[in-house]
Write a protein that holds these residues in place. Structure first.
Motif, PDB file in Angstrom:
ATOM      1  N   LEU A  61       0.886  -1.220  -0.001  1.00 28.30           N
ATOM      2  CA  LEU A  61       0.098  -0.035   0.047  1.00 28.30           C
ATOM      3  C   LEU A  61       1.019   1.232   0.027  1.00 28.30           C
ATOM      4  CD1 LEU A  61      -2.858   1.348   0.005  1.00 28.30           C
ATOM      5  CD2 LEU A  61      -2.627   1.294   2.471  1.00 28.30           C
ATOM      6  N   ALA A  62       1.937   1.228   0.811  1.00 27.66           N
ATOM      7  CA  ALA A  62       2.780   2.466   0.802  1.00 27.66           C
ATOM      8  C   ALA A  62       3.457   2.584  -0.597  1.00 27.66           C
ATOM      9  CB  ALA A  62       3.768   2.239   2.144  1.00 27.66           C
ATOM     10  N   VAL A  63       3.842   1.602  -1.378  1.00 22.31           N
ATOM     11  CA  VAL A  63       4.530   1.727  -2.467  1.00 22.31           C
ATOM     12  C   VAL A  63       3.483   2.122  -3.483  1.00 22.31           C
ATOM     13  CG1 VAL A  63       5.312   0.175  -4.614  1.00 22.31           C
ATOM     14  CG2 VAL A  63       6.172  -0.525  -2.241  1.00 22.31           C
ATOM     15  N   HIS A  64       2.346   1.793  -3.371  1.00 29.23           N
ATOM     16  CA  HIS A  64       1.250   2.533  -4.133  1.00 29.23           C
ATOM     17  C   HIS A  64       1.027   3.983  -3.937  1.00 29.23           C
ATOM     18  CE1 HIS A  64      -2.450   2.532  -6.350  1.00 29.23           C
ATOM     19  NE2 HIS A  64      -2.816   3.473  -5.439  1.00 29.23           N
ATOM     20  N   LEU A  65       0.805   4.188  -2.758  1.00 31.81           N
ATOM     21  CA  LEU A  65       0.778   5.470  -2.431  1.00 31.81           C
ATOM     22  C   LEU A  65       2.034   6.737  -2.465  1.00 31.81           C
ATOM     23  CD1 LEU A  65      -1.198   5.140   0.716  1.00 31.81           C
ATOM     24  CD2 LEU A  65      -2.305   5.794  -1.402  1.00 31.81           C
ATOM     25  N   LYS A  66       3.212   6.012  -2.550  1.00 28.43           N
ATOM     26  CA  LYS A  66       4.527   6.758  -2.616  1.00 28.43           C
ATOM     27  C   LYS A  66       5.170   6.519  -3.821  1.00 28.43           C
ATOM     28  CE  LYS A  66       4.167   8.654   1.519  1.00 28.43           C
ATOM     29  NZ  LYS A  66       4.058   9.667   1.656  1.00 28.43           N
ATOM     30  N   ARG A  67       4.641   5.718  -4.860  1.00 24.40           N
ATOM     31  CA  ARG A  67       5.166   5.563  -6.055  1.00 24.40           C
ATOM     32  C   ARG A  67       5.651   6.489  -6.744  1.00 24.40           C
ATOM     33  NH1 ARG A  67      -0.123   4.614  -7.056  1.00 24.40           N
ATOM     34  NH2 ARG A  67      -1.231   5.558  -8.946  1.00 24.40           N
ATOM     35  N   HIS A  68       5.140   7.868  -6.723  1.00 28.94           N
ATOM     36  CA  HIS A  68       5.492   8.904  -7.176  1.00 28.94           C
ATOM     37  C   HIS A  68       6.769   9.732  -6.461  1.00 28.94           C
ATOM     38  CE1 HIS A  68       3.199  10.452  -3.805  1.00 28.94           C
ATOM     39  NE2 HIS A  68       4.202  11.780  -3.739  1.00 28.94           N
ATOM     40  N   THR A  69       7.308   8.958  -5.539  1.00 31.71           N
ATOM     41  CA  THR A  69       8.434   9.569  -4.828  1.00 31.71           C
ATOM     42  C   THR A  69       9.772   8.933  -5.431  1.00 31.71           C
ATOM     43  OG1 THR A  69       8.472   8.029  -2.988  1.00 31.71           O
ATOM     44  CG2 THR A  69       7.006  10.197  -2.964  1.00 31.71           C
ATOM     45  N   TRP A  70       9.496   7.837  -6.062  1.00 32.71           N
ATOM     46  CA  TRP A  70      10.710   6.990  -6.652  1.00 32.71           C
ATOM     47  C   TRP A  70      11.163   7.766  -7.817  1.00 32.71           C
ATOM     48  CZ3 TRP A  70      11.113   4.360 -11.382  1.00 32.71           C
ATOM     49  CH2 TRP A  70      12.188   3.611 -11.438  1.00 32.71           C
ATOM     50  N   ARG A  71      12.422   8.076  -7.578  1.00 34.63           N
ATOM     51  CA  ARG A  71      13.085   8.660  -8.878  1.00 34.63           C
ATOM     52  C   ARG A  71      13.680   7.787  -9.771  1.00 34.63           C
ATOM     53  NH1 ARG A  71      15.963  12.612  -4.788  1.00 34.63           N
ATOM     54  NH2 ARG A  71      17.261  10.373  -4.482  1.00 34.63           N
ATOM     55  N   SER A  72      13.251   7.879 -11.196  1.00 38.52           N
ATOM     56  CA  SER A  72      13.761   6.604 -12.128  1.00 38.52           C
ATOM     57  C   SER A  72      15.139   6.755 -12.360  1.00 38.52           C
ATOM     58  CB  SER A  72      12.727   6.942 -13.391  1.00 38.52           C
ATOM     59  OG  SER A  72      13.164   8.244 -13.999  1.00 38.52           O
ATOM     60  N   ALA A  73      16.038   7.540 -11.887  1.00 38.57           N
ATOM     61  CA  ALA A  73      17.347   7.703 -12.048  1.00 38.57           C
ATOM     62  C   ALA A  73      17.799   6.775 -11.072  1.00 38.57           C
ATOM     63  CB  ALA A  73      17.881   9.226 -12.055  1.00 38.57           C
ATOM     64  N   ASP A  74      17.186   6.283 -10.147  1.00 38.21           N
ATOM     65  CA  ASP A  74      17.633   5.794  -8.693  1.00 38.21           C
ATOM     66  C   ASP A  74      17.291   4.470  -8.981  1.00 38.21           C
ATOM     67  OD1 ASP A  74      18.692   8.219  -7.705  1.00 38.21           O
ATOM     68  OD2 ASP A  74      17.048   8.428  -6.437  1.00 38.21           O
ATOM     69  N   PRO A  75      18.065   3.458  -8.278  1.00 40.97           N
ATOM     70  CA  PRO A  75      17.694   2.070  -8.297  1.00 40.97           C
ATOM     71  C   PRO A  75      16.581   1.990  -7.281  1.00 40.97           C
ATOM     72  CG  PRO A  75      19.694   2.352  -7.054  1.00 40.97           C
ATOM     73  CD  PRO A  75      19.451   3.686  -7.703  1.00 40.97           C
ATOM     74  N   ILE A  76      15.626   1.154  -7.620  1.00 46.15           N
ATOM     75  CA  ILE A  76      14.494   0.948  -7.130  1.00 46.15           C
ATOM     76  C   ILE A  76      14.612   0.034  -5.781  1.00 46.15           C
ATOM     77  CG2 ILE A  76      13.626  -1.186  -8.318  1.00 46.15           C
ATOM     78  CD1 ILE A  76      10.805   0.033  -8.534  1.00 46.15           C
ATOM     79  N   GLY A  77      15.624  -0.840  -5.670  1.00 44.79           N
ATOM     80  CA  GLY A  77      15.750  -1.770  -4.543  1.00 44.79           C
ATOM     81  C   GLY A  77      15.795  -0.841  -3.286  1.00 44.79           C
ATOM     82  N   PRO A  78      16.706   0.114  -3.231  1.00 42.52           N
ATOM     83  CA  PRO A  78      16.877   0.712  -1.867  1.00 42.52           C
ATOM     84  C   PRO A  78      15.441   1.435  -1.415  1.00 42.52           C
ATOM     85  CG  PRO A  78      18.638   1.148  -3.245  1.00 42.52           C
ATOM     86  CD  PRO A  78      17.816   0.312  -3.898  1.00 42.52           C
ATOM     87  N   TRP A  79      14.733   2.002  -2.194  1.00 43.36           N
ATOM     88  CA  TRP A  79      13.803   2.691  -1.933  1.00 43.36           C
ATOM     89  C   TRP A  79      12.627   1.755  -1.713  1.00 43.36           C
ATOM     90  CZ3 TRP A  79       8.972   1.924  -4.727  1.00 43.36           C
ATOM     91  CH2 TRP A  79       7.848   3.027  -4.504  1.00 43.36           C
ATOM     92  N   LEU A  80      12.605   0.643  -2.360  1.00 44.89           N
ATOM     93  CA  LEU A  80      11.421  -0.523  -1.848  1.00 44.89           C
ATOM     94  C   LEU A  80      11.886  -1.063  -0.367  1.00 44.89           C
ATOM     95  CD1 LEU A  80       9.324  -2.517  -2.331  1.00 44.89           C
ATOM     96  CD2 LEU A  80      11.070  -3.987  -3.266  1.00 44.89           C
ATOM     97  N   TRP A  81      12.974  -1.388  -0.309  1.00 44.80           N
ATOM     98  CA  TRP A  81      13.242  -2.015   1.012  1.00 44.80           C
ATOM     99  C   TRP A  81      13.382  -1.143   2.276  1.00 44.80           C
ATOM    100  CZ3 TRP A  81      12.122  -6.602   0.037  1.00 44.80           C
ATOM    101  CH2 TRP A  81      12.659  -7.204  -0.932  1.00 44.80           C
ATOM    102  N   THR A  82      13.664   0.268   2.070  1.00 48.05           N
ATOM    103  CA  THR A  82      13.349   1.289   3.142  1.00 48.05           C
ATOM    104  C   THR A  82      11.847   1.249   3.502  1.00 48.05           C
ATOM    105  OG1 THR A  82      15.256   2.612   2.231  1.00 48.05           O
ATOM    106  CG2 THR A  82      13.618   3.766   3.574  1.00 48.05           C
ATOM    107  N   ILE A  83      11.092   1.280   2.315  1.00 47.89           N
ATOM    108  CA  ILE A  83       9.718   1.218   2.681  1.00 47.89           C
ATOM    109  C   ILE A  83       9.392   0.043   3.533  1.00 47.89           C
ATOM    110  CG2 ILE A  83       7.219   1.003   1.730  1.00 47.89           C
ATOM    111  CD1 ILE A  83       8.155   2.855  -0.550  1.00 47.89           C
ATOM    112  N   ALA A  84       9.653  -1.092   3.083  1.00 48.82           N
ATOM    113  CA  ALA A  84       9.374  -2.212   3.830  1.00 48.82           C
ATOM    114  C   ALA A  84       9.945  -2.216   5.226  1.00 48.82           C
ATOM    115  CB  ALA A  84       9.979  -3.425   3.162  1.00 48.82           C
ATOM    116  N   ARG A  85      11.343  -1.826   5.483  1.00 49.69           N
ATOM    117  CA  ARG A  85      11.765  -1.665   6.876  1.00 49.69           C
ATOM    118  C   ARG A  85      11.003  -0.937   7.550  1.00 49.69           C
ATOM    119  NH1 ARG A  85      15.012   2.205   9.144  1.00 49.69           N
ATOM    120  NH2 ARG A  85      15.300   3.137   6.976  1.00 49.69           N
TER     121      ARG A  85
END
Length: 182
Positions: A61-85
């Motif tokens: 749900l957080a990924v869905h609500l915050k997907r606009h905060t991911w910057r396409s120039a950055d790797p997705i892994g750290p963004w995703l795992w930070t949300i999960a943590r």
């Protein structure tokens, strides 16, 4: 970035461009990966792994609500795992248990800290001298001397909230001073 995360990044880019089927596929692929990480962390912390799905759903749900905060120039892994943590920590806090999740568990997936430009000690001292006296004292106690918020509050006869506010204002003022000095 591994192949899986590269594929996820491409899928997220397509999803952000409006490709709904790809976005649904991305969420289907993320769920088992997040589930495995969360189950492993809960197990290590002695928490029933039956609570895994709650954290997975909160993460998605957080990924869905915050997907606009991911910057396409950055790797997705750290963004995703930070949300999960963060969702795992939130879940554990709601259970009424104080749990510290060691950063070492995430060292292989967190991005390296950005290099900071060197700041001469004399510049730091000069900028600190421009701050109000209370902000200077709080900043020195916490950031330089390594005192906790509680220790600083006791030593300066302030509430912990007042110390946090003074520290926040000191950092904000210091940042503004450094920016204008460049």
């Amino acid at each position: 970035m591994d192949d899986r995360e590269q594929r996820w990044a491409q899928m997220m880019q397509a999803a952000l461009a409006g490709d709904q089927p790809v976005y649904e596929q991305l969420l289907r692929e993320l769920a088992p990966a997040v589930r495995a990480v969360v189950r492993r962390r809960l197990s290590r912390l002695g928490v029933p792994t039956g609570e895994t799905e709650d954290v997975v759903q909160e993460t998605l749900l957080a990924v869905h609500l915050k997907r606009h905060t991911w910057r396409s120039a950055d790797p997705i892994g750290p963004w995703l795992w930070t949300i999960a943590r963060n969702k795992l920590v939130d879940h554990l806090r709601r259970r009424g248990r104080r749990v510290e999740v060691p950063v070492e568990d995430f060292a292989d997936i967190l991005p390296a800290p950005e290099e900071r430009p060197d700041t001469a000690a004399s510049d730091v001292q000069r900028h600190l001298a421009l701050l109000p006296e209370k902000q200077q004292a709080v900043l020195r106690a916490v950031a330089v001397d390594g005192a906790s918020i509680g220790e600083t509050a006791e030593r300066m006869r302030m509430t912990q909230g007042a110390v946090r506010v003074a520290l926040h204002r000191a950092f904000a003022s210091l940042a503004a001073l450094v920016r204008t000095d460049k």
